[in-house]
Design an enzyme around this catalytic site. Sequence first.
Site, mmCIF file in Angstrom:
data_model
loop_
_atom_site.group_PDB
_atom_site.id
_atom_site.type_symbol
_atom_site.label_atom_id
_atom_site.label_comp_id
_atom_site.label_asym_id
_atom_site.label_seq_id
_atom_site.Cartn_x
_atom_site.Cartn_y
_atom_site.Cartn_z
ATOM 1 N N HIS A 1 0.834 -1.205 0.000
ATOM 2 C CA HIS A 1 0.000 0.000 0.000
ATOM 3 C C HIS A 1 0.866 1.250 0.000
ATOM 4 O O HIS A 1 1.878 1.311 0.694
ATOM 5 C CB HIS A 1 -0.947 0.001 1.208
ATOM 6 C CG HIS A 1 -2.086 -0.935 1.031
ATOM 7 N ND1 HIS A 1 -3.338 -0.519 0.661
ATOM 8 C CD2 HIS A 1 -2.157 -2.272 1.122
ATOM 9 C CE1 HIS A 1 -4.127 -1.560 0.550
ATOM 10 N NE2 HIS A 1 -3.429 -2.646 0.817
ATOM 11 N N PRO A 2 0.447 2.254 -0.761
ATOM 12 C CA PRO A 2 1.220 3.499 -0.807
ATOM 13 C C PRO A 2 0.954 4.361 0.423
ATOM 14 O O PRO A 2 -0.083 4.237 1.077
ATOM 15 C CB PRO A 2 0.678 4.193 -2.060
ATOM 16 C CG PRO A 2 -0.755 3.745 -2.119
ATOM 17 C CD PRO A 2 -0.740 2.309 -1.628
ATOM 18 N N PHE B 1 1.068 3.724 6.924
ATOM 19 C CA PHE B 1 -0.230 3.902 7.566
ATOM 20 C C PHE B 1 -1.311 3.551 6.554
ATOM 21 O O PHE B 1 -1.281 4.004 5.413
ATOM 22 C CB PHE B 1 -0.387 5.368 8.001
ATOM 23 C CG PHE B 1 -1.739 5.701 8.541
ATOM 24 C CD1 PHE B 1 -2.059 5.414 9.854
ATOM 25 C CD2 PHE B 1 -2.687 6.321 7.743
ATOM 26 C CE1 PHE B 1 -3.308 5.725 10.377
ATOM 27 C CE2 PHE B 1 -3.935 6.644 8.247
ATOM 28 C CZ PHE B 1 -4.250 6.344 9.566
ATOM 29 N N ILE B 2 -2.262 2.733 6.976
ATOM 30 C CA ILE B 2 -3.337 2.317 6.078
ATOM 31 C C ILE B 2 -4.667 2.622 6.734
ATOM 32 O O ILE B 2 -4.894 2.272 7.899
ATOM 33 C CB ILE B 2 -3.235 0.821 5.730
ATOM 34 C CG1 ILE B 2 -1.908 0.538 5.040
ATOM 35 C CG2 ILE B 2 -4.409 0.397 4.841
ATOM 36 C CD1 ILE B 2 -1.620 -0.926 4.832
#
Length: 167
Positions: free
Chosen positions: A67-68, A119-120
């Site tokens: 995830h970016p 961080f997601i």
Amino acid sequence: MTLDQLNALDRAAFTAQLGGIFEHSPWVAERAWPQRPFASLDALHAAMSAVVAQASSAEQFALIRAHPELAGKAALRGELTDDSRREQHGAGLDQCSAEEYARLHQLNSDYSTKFGFPFIIAVRGHDRSSIIAQMAARLGNTRAAELAEALRQIERIAQIRLQAMTA
């Protein structure tokens, strides 16, 4: 695409169609494929989530790291997947003020340094302010708590993406 159409796909087509539901992790769709036919979209999501839950720690960690960062370097360079770009745009992250970008950059850095992954958060229903507040608050969590939260958020993101794909 309808659920019936998804259920009718061979493994390669199913994986190609659903490979981005879990960011850059087509292995999730591929491993869920044998459970077809799915009775509902919720059943498909549950099967894919179970694949993630049963994956090795290394695979789960790779999924999280796929995830970016929110409003991070990939976003600024235009390197996000279409889904990630739409999601971040929907939360207004592409419209941050200079101060908001600076705060997000610092929070991303602090978070990554502390936890070792980005961080997601499922950004639907959030705006820039609430995302920044969540990032700051979650910095107080333990690594184990954040690993679990990241996986919960990823499942929520996948659910939103599945609903959008079949709408």
